[in-house]
Motif scaffolding. Sequence first.
Motif, PDB file in Angstrom:
ATOM      1  N   TYR A 244      57.775  61.186  20.119  1.00 43.64           N
ATOM      2  CA  TYR A 244      57.859  62.615  20.424  1.00 43.64           C
ATOM      3  C   TYR A 244      57.131  63.546  19.460  1.00 43.64           C
ATOM      4  CZ  TYR A 244      60.915  61.194  24.133  1.00 43.64           C
ATOM      5  OH  TYR A 244      61.382  60.613  25.278  1.00 43.64           O
ATOM      6  N   ALA A 245      57.461  63.463  18.164  1.00 42.29           N
ATOM      7  CA  ALA A 245      56.893  64.418  17.210  1.00 42.29           C
ATOM      8  C   ALA A 245      55.361  64.505  17.270  1.00 42.29           C
ATOM      9  CB  ALA A 245      57.367  64.102  15.786  1.00 42.29           C
ATOM     10  N   PRO A 246      54.640  63.368  17.432  1.00 41.64           N
ATOM     11  CA  PRO A 246      53.173  63.462  17.448  1.00 41.64           C
ATOM     12  C   PRO A 246      52.608  64.218  18.659  1.00 41.64           C
ATOM     13  CG  PRO A 246      53.885  61.218  16.932  1.00 41.64           C
ATOM     14  CD  PRO A 246      55.094  61.961  17.428  1.00 41.64           C
ATOM     15  N   CYS A 247      53.448  64.486  19.673  1.00 39.50           N
ATOM     16  CA  CYS A 247      52.965  65.175  20.877  1.00 39.50           C
ATOM     17  C   CYS A 247      53.086  66.688  20.786  1.00 39.50           C
ATOM     18  CB  CYS A 247      53.750  64.692  22.096  1.00 39.50           C
ATOM     19  SG  CYS A 247      53.479  62.954  22.428  1.00 39.50           S
ATOM     20  N   ILE A 248      53.743  67.191  19.762  1.00 35.84           N
ATOM     21  CA  ILE A 248      54.007  68.633  19.714  1.00 35.84           C
ATOM     22  C   ILE A 248      52.748  69.434  19.413  1.00 35.84           C
ATOM     23  CG2 ILE A 248      55.379  70.442  18.627  1.00 35.84           C
ATOM     24  CD1 ILE A 248      56.924  68.338  20.367  1.00 35.84           C
ATOM     25  N   ARG A 249      51.971  68.969  18.450  1.00 32.68           N
ATOM     26  CA  ARG A 249      50.751  69.700  18.104  1.00 32.68           C
ATOM     27  C   ARG A 249      49.799  69.796  19.310  1.00 32.68           C
ATOM     28  NH1 ARG A 249      48.720  71.493  12.849  1.00 32.68           N
ATOM     29  NH2 ARG A 249      47.375  73.134  13.615  1.00 32.68           N
ATOM     30  N   PRO A 250      49.533  68.678  19.995  1.00 24.45           N
ATOM     31  CA  PRO A 250      48.695  68.775  21.207  1.00 24.45           C
ATOM     32  C   PRO A 250      49.305  69.701  22.268  1.00 24.45           C
ATOM     33  CG  PRO A 250      48.908  66.485  20.517  1.00 24.45           C
ATOM     34  CD  PRO A 250      49.828  67.279  19.638  1.00 24.45           C
ATOM     35  N   GLN A 251      50.644  69.741  22.336  1.00 23.62           N
ATOM     36  CA  GLN A 251      51.287  70.615  23.318  1.00 23.62           C
ATOM     37  C   GLN A 251      51.074  72.088  22.943  1.00 23.62           C
ATOM     38  OE1 GLN A 251      55.288  69.364  24.293  1.00 23.62           O
ATOM     39  NE2 GLN A 251      55.612  71.096  25.676  1.00 23.62           N
ATOM     40  N   LEU A 252      51.174  72.394  21.656  1.00 23.69           N
ATOM     41  CA  LEU A 252      50.919  73.759  21.199  1.00 23.69           C
ATOM     42  C   LEU A 252      49.468  74.149  21.476  1.00 23.69           C
ATOM     43  CD1 LEU A 252      52.793  73.649  17.766  1.00 23.69           C
ATOM     44  CD2 LEU A 252      53.470  74.971  19.788  1.00 23.69           C
ATOM     45  N   ASP A 253      48.577  73.188  21.272  1.00 24.97           N
ATOM     46  CA  ASP A 253      47.162  73.472  21.540  1.00 24.97           C
ATOM     47  C   ASP A 253      46.925  73.716  23.037  1.00 24.97           C
ATOM     48  OD1 ASP A 253      46.539  73.288  18.852  1.00 24.97           O
ATOM     49  OD2 ASP A 253      46.046  71.158  18.953  1.00 24.97           O
ATOM     50  N   ALA A 254      47.620  72.960  23.882  1.00 22.30           N
ATOM     51  CA  ALA A 254      47.512  73.172  25.335  1.00 22.30           C
ATOM     52  C   ALA A 254      48.038  74.563  25.698  1.00 22.30           C
ATOM     53  CB  ALA A 254      48.289  72.091  26.082  1.00 22.30           C
TER      54      ALA A 254
ATOM     55  N   ARG B 144      50.327  67.010  11.376  1.00 24.64           N
ATOM     56  CA  ARG B 144      50.137  66.163  12.571  1.00 24.64           C
ATOM     57  C   ARG B 144      51.348  66.209  13.490  1.00 24.64           C
ATOM     58  NH1 ARG B 144      49.685  64.177  16.583  1.00 24.64           N
ATOM     59  NH2 ARG B 144      48.629  62.283  17.287  1.00 24.64           N
ATOM     60  N   ILE B 145      52.546  66.437  12.873  1.00 19.59           N
ATOM     61  CA  ILE B 145      53.763  66.478  13.693  1.00 19.59           C
ATOM     62  C   ILE B 145      54.381  67.875  13.692  1.00 19.59           C
ATOM     63  CG2 ILE B 145      54.271  64.007  13.643  1.00 19.59           C
ATOM     64  CD1 ILE B 145      56.227  64.520  11.331  1.00 19.59           C
ATOM     65  N   ALA B 146      53.532  68.898  13.513  1.00 16.02           N
ATOM     66  CA  ALA B 146      53.935  70.297  13.655  1.00 16.02           C
ATOM     67  C   ALA B 146      55.069  70.699  12.717  1.00 16.02           C
ATOM     68  CB  ALA B 146      54.298  70.610  15.115  1.00 16.02           C
ATOM     69  N   LEU B 147      55.150  70.050  11.565  1.00 18.32           N
ATOM     70  CA  LEU B 147      56.064  70.522  10.512  1.00 18.32           C
ATOM     71  C   LEU B 147      55.278  71.503   9.637  1.00 18.32           C
ATOM     72  CD1 LEU B 147      57.982  67.236   9.525  1.00 18.32           C
ATOM     73  CD2 LEU B 147      58.934  69.256  10.650  1.00 18.32           C
ATOM     74  N   PRO B 148      55.967  72.345   8.877  1.00 16.36           N
ATOM     75  CA  PRO B 148      55.252  73.408   8.152  1.00 16.36           C
ATOM     76  C   PRO B 148      54.361  72.888   7.024  1.00 16.36           C
ATOM     77  CG  PRO B 148      57.574  73.367   7.544  1.00 16.36           C
ATOM     78  CD  PRO B 148      57.427  72.443   8.704  1.00 16.36           C
ATOM     79  N   SER B 149      53.315  73.649   6.748  1.00 14.21           N
ATOM     80  CA  SER B 149      52.445  73.368   5.608  1.00 14.21           C
ATOM     81  C   SER B 149      53.073  73.948   4.349  1.00 14.21           C
ATOM     82  CB  SER B 149      51.085  74.029   5.818  1.00 14.21           C
ATOM     83  OG  SER B 149      50.501  73.564   7.001  1.00 14.21           O
ATOM     84  N   PHE B 150      52.616  73.471   3.204  1.00  8.26           N
ATOM     85  CA  PHE B 150      53.134  74.001   1.940  1.00  8.26           C
ATOM     86  C   PHE B 150      52.000  74.033   0.915  1.00  8.26           C
ATOM     87  CE2 PHE B 150      53.621  69.440   1.979  1.00  8.26           C
ATOM     88  CZ  PHE B 150      53.170  69.060   0.723  1.00  8.26           C
ATOM     89  N   GLU B 151      52.210  74.773  -0.155  1.00  7.63           N
ATOM     90  CA  GLU B 151      51.230  74.901  -1.223  1.00  7.63           C
ATOM     91  C   GLU B 151      51.355  73.636  -2.074  1.00  7.63           C
ATOM     92  OE1 GLU B 151      53.328  77.143   0.003  1.00  7.63           O
ATOM     93  OE2 GLU B 151      51.753  78.378   0.888  1.00  7.63           O
ATOM     94  N   ASP B 152      50.380  72.737  -1.952  1.00  8.49           N
ATOM     95  CA  ASP B 152      50.602  71.405  -2.518  1.00  8.49           C
ATOM     96  C   ASP B 152      50.674  71.387  -4.046  1.00  8.49           C
ATOM     97  OD1 ASP B 152      47.542  70.993  -0.968  1.00  8.49           O
ATOM     98  OD2 ASP B 152      47.665  71.112  -3.138  1.00  8.49           O
ATOM     99  N   GLY B 153      49.965  72.304  -4.707  1.00 10.17           N
ATOM    100  CA  GLY B 153      50.048  72.367  -6.173  1.00 10.17           C
ATOM    101  C   GLY B 153      51.447  72.748  -6.630  1.00 10.17           C
ATOM    102  N   GLU B 154      52.112  73.578  -5.855  1.00  8.46           N
ATOM    103  CA  GLU B 154      53.475  74.011  -6.202  1.00  8.46           C
ATOM    104  C   GLU B 154      54.453  72.840  -6.122  1.00  8.46           C
ATOM    105  OE1 GLU B 154      54.284  77.419  -7.193  1.00  8.46           O
ATOM    106  OE2 GLU B 154      52.107  77.165  -7.390  1.00  8.46           O
ATOM    107  N   LEU B 155      54.291  72.002  -5.118  1.00  9.45           N
ATOM    108  CA  LEU B 155      55.198  70.861  -5.004  1.00  9.45           C
ATOM    109  C   LEU B 155      54.974  69.884  -6.162  1.00  9.45           C
ATOM    110  CD1 LEU B 155      57.521  69.553  -3.559  1.00  9.45           C
ATOM    111  CD2 LEU B 155      55.906  68.484  -1.969  1.00  9.45           C
ATOM    112  N   THR B 156      53.726  69.730  -6.589  1.00 10.08           N
ATOM    113  CA  THR B 156      53.451  68.878  -7.753  1.00 10.08           C
ATOM    114  C   THR B 156      54.162  69.430  -8.992  1.00 10.08           C
ATOM    115  OG1 THR B 156      51.292  68.341  -6.815  1.00 10.08           O
ATOM    116  CG2 THR B 156      51.613  67.828  -9.135  1.00 10.08           C
ATOM    117  N   LYS B 157      54.120  70.750  -9.168  1.00  6.75           N
ATOM    118  CA  LYS B 157      54.827  71.370 -10.316  1.00  6.75           C
ATOM    119  C   LYS B 157      56.325  71.078 -10.244  1.00  6.75           C
ATOM    120  CE  LYS B 157      51.901  75.459 -10.625  1.00  6.75           C
ATOM    121  NZ  LYS B 157      51.896  76.911 -10.331  1.00  6.75           N
ATOM    122  N   LEU B 158      56.896  71.219  -9.053  1.00  7.96           N
ATOM    123  CA  LEU B 158      58.334  70.992  -8.885  1.00  7.96           C
ATOM    124  C   LEU B 158      58.704  69.541  -9.177  1.00  7.96           C
ATOM    125  CD1 LEU B 158      58.862  73.135  -5.672  1.00  7.96           C
ATOM    126  CD2 LEU B 158      59.905  73.572  -7.910  1.00  7.96           C
TER     127      LEU B 158
END
Lengths: 299, 299
Positions: A244-254, B144-158
Motif C-alpha cells: 500500500y504505502a508505495p502506491c500513495i505517491r503515484p496516487q498523489l501525482d495522478a 517514496r512512501i509519502a512520509l514527510p521530509s526532514f532537514e537531514d543535518g538536524e537529525l544527524t545533530k540530534l
Amino acid sequence: MFVQRAMRQATKAQTILGASPSKYTAKVLSSSRLYSTPALAPLDASKLEINESKNHKALQENSQLVFGKTFTDNMLTIEWEAGKGWGTPQIKEYGKLQLDPSAVVFHYAFECFEGMKAYKDKDGKTRLFRPDMNMKRFNRSAQRIALPSFEDGELTKLISEFLKVDDRWIPKGRGYSLYLRPTMIGTQESLGVGASNKALIFVIASPVGPYFPSGFAAVNLLATSDKVRAWPGGTGDAKVGGNYAPCIRPQLDANKEGYQQNLWLFGSDHQVTEVGTMNCFVFWKNEKGGKYLIVIIFL
Amino acid sequence: MFVQRAMRQATKAQTILGASPSKYTAKVLSSSRLYSTPALAPLDASKLEINESKNHKALQENSQLVFGKTFTDNMLTIEWEAGKGWGTPQIKEYGKLQLDPSAVVFHYAFECFEGMKAYKDKDGKTRLFRPDMNMKRFNRSAQRIALPSFEDGELTKLISEFLKVDDRWIPKGRGYSLYLRPTMIGTQESLGVGASNKALIFVIASPVGPYFPSGFAAVNLLATSDKVRAWPGGTGDAKVGGNYAPCIRPQLDANKEGYQQNLWLFGSDHQVTEVGTMNCFVFWKNEKGGKYLIVIIFL
C-alpha cells in the motif's frame, strides 16, 4: 471506463507452501516453528474472554460517517507466541496498542489485513458476506510473510461474538454497514530479520456508508507504468501492508494531473494488474465492430 | 563466492520527484501537504528536550551481545503533523510506543528506516561512518512512501546528542559498535488510504558485535527466481519496511535446503538484484581465461 469498488486483490496467483512438520534446524533464522505449527495451541474461540467497555460512545448519524475514522466501543485481540501458539481471545475496550519500538511490525512490515462488512438485513439480523473467503485470504497473506496460521473458522466465530457485543454500532439503511478490519502484526521485540516470534491479531470495526456516496459514476484513471504495484513473484496475491504505502505517491501525482486513481500496469507490454481501490470493467469495441465487456478480476 | 555484510540497498535507481508548491486540490486524497512542506515547522535540533532515564540498566559483556536485542536507556523521538510540521525533539527513557490500532503503520506499511553504527576510536572519541549518506537515503525512503521530509543535518545533530546521553552504551573493542536504528512511521488514526497526516521519527540504539563473529567466511546462496525482492518501478531503491517481510518465507525455504541466504534474481534473464543481508562480490573467469572481480553495488 466504469469502475466499481471492491477489495484490492492480486495479479498473479502463487502457490503457498503448506506447513508440514520438519526436523531441520536453521542457524541463520531461529524459526523452525513454521514447520511445526501443528503441535502448538490452536486458535480456539471457546476460550474467549469478554470484558466489554462500560464506556458507550455516542453513535454518529449515517450522514456523518467517514470511512475508517470512527471505531466501536470494543476490539477483539488474540496473541500468538512461537513455541506456544495462540493465546486467549479477548474482547475488550477499544484502545491503544502498547508496543516496543523494536517490534518488527515497525521495521519490516510484518502486517496483513482483511476488509469485510457486517450488514443488518430487513429483519434486523446481522449478515456477513462470505467471511470464510476473507479468512482464507487472511491466512494466505499471513503465510506469505511468515506470520502464523490460524484456524479460520474459529476467527469467524470470534468475529460473530464481537458483532454481538458491538451490535448497536451496525448501521441500518441501504448501503450502510459496519466495516471490519481483521489485522495481524508481528510483535517480536528484536531487530533480527527472520520470522517473528510473537504476533497479534486484532479486529477493529468502523461504521461506514457507501464508498462512493454519489453512486455509480465514472472516474478518471492515470495509466501508470513507471511505478509498479504488483509483479510476478511479488506480493500482489497477498493482502500485506507493504503493497500500500508505495502506491500513495503515484496516487498523489495522478490527482495532481486531474485523475482520481491509477491504472496499474506491468511490463513493457503494459499488462493491467490493478486499479486503485476497485475492480475494473472494460467495454471493448474491437477492430471488426465486436463489442465485449471484459471483467478484470484480481486474484 | 565471498560475501561481506553491508546495508541492503536497491536494484534500480529511480528519480524521486521533488516537493514543489502547487495549488491543486485532491478530492480523493486530502494530502496536498506534500506539495506545501516549505511553510511548515522544520525539524530543528536546537529545540531538543532531554529528560533522560534515571534507570541505568546493566551493560552486557561484549561476548553476550546479540544483534538488535538489547537497547540503551533512552530513545530519541520527534513527531510530525500535517499542517504543522515537526514538533519538539525529545530524548527520553526507552519505552513502549502507544498507538491507536487504526494507525496506518499497522495496515499500509508506512515505515522506513536506516541502519548505522557509532564506534569508539582508540582515543575514546565517538565516530559515525558517513551519517549524511544515511540521512539522505532516509529522506529518499520517506518520500517514496509519502512520509514527510526532514532537514537531514538536524537529525544527524540530534543523533549526536543522543549518543552523548547514552555514551556508556557504545562498546569498546575492534568490531563492536552501537547500532543505531532511525525509523519513521505513519501514525494517522484512520484507515483511509492516503498520505499519513501524522508521523513519528524514533531512534533506538543497540550495542552489537561483528555481524559474522566467525570472521570473513563463505556462505551458500540459493538462487531464487520464483519470489522477487526488487523490480523496476518498485521499492528496491528505498529502505522501506515492505521490502523485508516478503523475503522471510523464501529465506526459511533456502535454510531448509541447506543455504544461508538467497541470491535474489529478477526477470527471465535472471538479473542479480540483491543478496540476503549483504553486498555481493563475484570472481569471474571468462571463456578466454580472463579473471575479473565484479563488485555488485546495490543502489
